[in-house]
Design a protein around this motif. Structure first.
Motif, PDB file in Angstrom:
ATOM      1  N   ARG A  44     -20.605  50.412 -69.053  1.00  0.00           N
ATOM      2  CA  ARG A  44     -19.434  50.683 -68.226  1.00  0.00           C
ATOM      3  C   ARG A  44     -18.340  51.246 -69.129  1.00  0.00           C
ATOM      4  N   LEU A  45     -17.894  52.440 -68.828  1.00  0.00           N
ATOM      5  CA  LEU A  45     -16.846  53.085 -69.614  1.00  0.00           C
ATOM      6  C   LEU A  45     -15.508  52.971 -68.890  1.00  0.00           C
ATOM      7  N   THR A  50     -11.851  50.431 -84.228  1.00  0.00           N
ATOM      8  CA  THR A  50     -12.866  50.015 -83.260  1.00  0.00           C
ATOM      9  C   THR A  50     -13.912  51.113 -83.077  1.00  0.00           C
ATOM     10  N   LEU A  51     -15.164  50.750 -83.257  1.00  0.00           N
ATOM     11  CA  LEU A  51     -16.240  51.706 -83.003  1.00  0.00           C
ATOM     12  C   LEU A  51     -16.411  51.900 -81.502  1.00  0.00           C
ATOM     13  N   LEU A  52     -16.494  53.137 -81.077  1.00  0.00           N
ATOM     14  CA  LEU A  52     -16.746  53.395 -79.671  1.00  0.00           C
ATOM     15  C   LEU A  52     -18.156  52.936 -79.307  1.00  0.00           C
ATOM     16  N   PRO A  53     -18.342  52.357 -78.112  1.00  0.00           N
ATOM     17  CA  PRO A  53     -19.701  52.017 -77.681  1.00  0.00           C
ATOM     18  C   PRO A  53     -20.535  53.281 -77.523  1.00  0.00           C
ATOM     19  N   VAL A  54     -21.849  53.136 -77.674  1.00  0.00           N
ATOM     20  CA  VAL A  54     -22.740  54.304 -77.610  1.00  0.00           C
ATOM     21  C   VAL A  54     -22.578  55.087 -76.307  1.00  0.00           C
ATOM     22  N   PRO A  55     -22.415  54.436 -75.120  1.00  0.00           N
ATOM     23  CA  PRO A  55     -22.191  55.231 -73.906  1.00  0.00           C
ATOM     24  C   PRO A  55     -20.943  56.117 -73.989  1.00  0.00           C
ATOM     25  N   ALA A  56     -19.897  55.637 -74.662  1.00  0.00           N
ATOM     26  CA  ALA A  56     -18.684  56.441 -74.808  1.00  0.00           C
ATOM     27  C   ALA A  56     -18.936  57.638 -75.718  1.00  0.00           C
ATOM     28  N   HIS A  70      -6.630  47.186 -75.649  1.00  0.00           N
ATOM     29  CA  HIS A  70      -8.071  47.052 -75.399  1.00  0.00           C
ATOM     30  C   HIS A  70      -8.407  47.021 -73.912  1.00  0.00           C
ATOM     31  N   GLN A  71      -7.568  47.692 -73.106  1.00  0.00           N
ATOM     32  CA  GLN A  71      -7.861  47.816 -71.681  1.00  0.00           C
ATOM     33  C   GLN A  71      -8.672  49.076 -71.396  1.00  0.00           C
ATOM     34  N   LEU A  72      -8.644  50.042 -72.321  1.00  0.00           N
ATOM     35  CA  LEU A  72      -9.423  51.271 -72.205  1.00  0.00           C
ATOM     36  C   LEU A  72     -10.234  51.472 -73.478  1.00  0.00           C
ATOM     37  N   ASN A  73     -11.448  52.040 -73.339  1.00  0.00           N
ATOM     38  CA  ASN A  73     -12.258  52.367 -74.508  1.00  0.00           C
ATOM     39  C   ASN A  73     -11.675  53.552 -75.275  1.00  0.00           C
ATOM     40  N   PHE A  74     -11.259  54.565 -74.520  1.00  0.00           N
ATOM     41  CA  PHE A  74     -10.730  55.779 -75.140  1.00  0.00           C
ATOM     42  C   PHE A  74      -9.942  56.563 -74.098  1.00  0.00           C
ATOM     43  N   GLY A  75      -9.310  57.651 -74.532  1.00  0.00           N
ATOM     44  CA  GLY A  75      -8.546  58.481 -73.610  1.00  0.00           C
ATOM     45  C   GLY A  75      -8.814  59.953 -73.846  1.00  0.00           C
ATOM     46  N   ILE A 128     -21.485  55.767 -89.490  1.00  0.00           N
ATOM     47  CA  ILE A 128     -22.060  55.157 -88.288  1.00  0.00           C
ATOM     48  C   ILE A 128     -21.603  55.910 -87.044  1.00  0.00           C
ATOM     49  N   ARG A 129     -20.307  56.282 -86.997  1.00  0.00           N
ATOM     50  CA  ARG A 129     -19.795  57.052 -85.853  1.00  0.00           C
ATOM     51  C   ARG A 129     -20.540  58.376 -85.715  1.00  0.00           C
ATOM     52  N   GLU A 130     -20.716  59.072 -86.846  1.00  0.00           N
ATOM     53  CA  GLU A 130     -21.405  60.363 -86.810  1.00  0.00           C
ATOM     54  C   GLU A 130     -22.874  60.184 -86.404  1.00  0.00           C
ATOM     55  N   THR A 131     -23.493  59.098 -86.877  1.00  0.00           N
ATOM     56  CA  THR A 131     -24.894  58.832 -86.533  1.00  0.00           C
ATOM     57  C   THR A 131     -25.051  58.593 -85.040  1.00  0.00           C
ATOM     58  N   GLU A 132     -24.158  57.774 -84.478  1.00  0.00           N
ATOM     59  CA  GLU A 132     -24.230  57.493 -83.041  1.00  0.00           C
ATOM     60  C   GLU A 132     -24.015  58.768 -82.227  1.00  0.00           C
ATOM     61  N   GLN A 133     -23.089  59.616 -82.676  1.00  0.00           N
ATOM     62  CA  GLN A 133     -22.842  60.860 -81.957  1.00  0.00           C
ATOM     63  C   GLN A 133     -24.063  61.768 -82.006  1.00  0.00           C
ATOM     64  N   ALA A 134     -24.686  61.864 -83.183  1.00  0.00           N
ATOM     65  CA  ALA A 134     -25.858  62.734 -83.334  1.00  0.00           C
ATOM     66  C   ALA A 134     -27.038  62.233 -82.501  1.00  0.00           C
ATOM     67  N   MET A 135     -27.219  60.905 -82.433  1.00  0.00           N
ATOM     68  CA  MET A 135     -28.366  60.352 -81.732  1.00  0.00           C
ATOM     69  C   MET A 135     -28.148  60.229 -80.230  1.00  0.00           C
ATOM     70  N   SER A 136     -26.886  60.265 -79.782  1.00  0.00           N
ATOM     71  CA  SER A 136     -26.606  60.035 -78.363  1.00  0.00           C
ATOM     72  C   SER A 136     -27.247  61.081 -77.467  1.00  0.00           C
TER      73      SER A 136
END
Length: 301
Positions: free
Chosen positions: A94-95, A281-287, A141-146, A77-85
């Motif tokens: 909001r990131l 945690t799956l990153l949101p599509v905007p991330a 869970h205060q940040l999506n990623f770093g 799913i992560r790879e799919t979201e990255q490919a389709m983004s």
């Protein structure tokens, strides 16, 4: 009832976290909701997947069989979201991301404009803090990623390369070496250096490459060690010494003719910048879209 990805993701998170409560926190769900989804998954397969006790959760033989398939589904799913983004332009969201000093102050600002033009409905809130603080806020869970300057070894984190950077020799205008495209290492170490403090990622990359090429680090005459790239730039501009830092941090000074950027012949101070986020945690599509943009945007821009 049909098997669904959501249940596999919950099962995988419970297995990774070792408890329903920890999985519920990571997934932003209530503990009863997590328990219900696991029970539904067990009903679907007609077998127990987890052995529950007061202290911990263990996988049954069936659970151990399912775990690698659940992991693969999460990764797919992560790879799919990255490919389709890259094919999606009307994203909203909001990131909230954390960034280490060099990336947050000197690399990302020049990229946020083009990203905002391409994805005008994605807003970004960025904290420029150190790696330890970034990890802590992701865990809470205060940040999506770093975005950090070295891979992070943490059992709950995914660390992936995003961008490449290369350090260069920086000298002030009017210096005997200024105006040249490259110098030898022997010429460079003839002059005093202003460096980042020991332990910084920039300093480590410089010293590792010099040692790899057989350069004696003790030859470098360090007249000043400073705790930020901005302070190093100011000291070099004032003529105190020369340095080795990222050209991204001196684009403005270079354009004004205050500093020159040179290669050192035979040395290549390349490094990677990394993204980090929770495994569970799956990153949101905007991330995912933002990280894909960073990977594909021209490095020389």
């Amino acid at each position: 009832m049909a098997l669904n990805y959501h249940q596999l993701h919950i099962f995988y998170t419970v297995a990774q976290r070792g408890s329903f409560s920890a999985a519920a926190q990571a997934l932003h769900m209530t503990q009863p909701a997590v328990t219900m989804q696991i029970q539904s998954l067990e009903d679907y397969f007609g077998t127990k997947l987890l052995v529950r006790s007061t202290k911990k959760i263990d996988l049954t033989e069936a659970g151990q069989t399912l775990l690698p398939f659940a992991r693969q589904s999460v990764e797919l799913i992560r790879e799919t979201e990255q490919a389709m983004s890259r094919h999606t332009s009307m994203l909203e969201g909001r990131l909230q991301l954390g960034s280490s000093l060099t990336i947050g102050e000197y690399v990302l600002p020049r990229l946020l404009g083009p990203f905002g033009q391409r994805y005008p409905h994605i807003s970004i809130v960025m904290k420029v803090i150190n790696t330890t603080q970034i990890i802590e806020e992701i865990m809470n869970h205060q940040l999506n990623f770093g975005l950090v300057e070295a891979p992070v070894q943490h059992p709950d984190m995914v660390s992936e390369p995003v961008m490449e950077d290369e350090l260069k020799l920086i000298v002030p205008a009017g210096h005997p070496l200024s105006g040249r495209k490259s110098v030898t290492v022997e010429e460079a170490v003839h002059y005093p250096f202003v460096l980042r403090e020991k332990g910084s990622g920039t300093r480590q990359v410089m010293e590792d490459e010099m040692r790899r090429r057989g350069v004696d680090i003790s030859q470098i005459r360090t007249v000043m060690e400073l705790g930020s790239t901005g302070a190093v730039k100011s000291a070099v501009e004032a003529g105190i010494g020369i340095t080795i830092i990222s050209p991204s941090s001196v684009k403005h000074e270079q354009a004004l003719g205050l500093l020159d950027v040179l290669d050192i012949e035979g040395l290549s101070f390349k490094r990677m910048f990394y993204s980090i986020h929770l495994k569970s945690t799956l990153l949101p599509v905007p991330a995912v879209t933002f990280l894909t943009f960073l990977r594909e945007y021209p490095q020389s821009t």
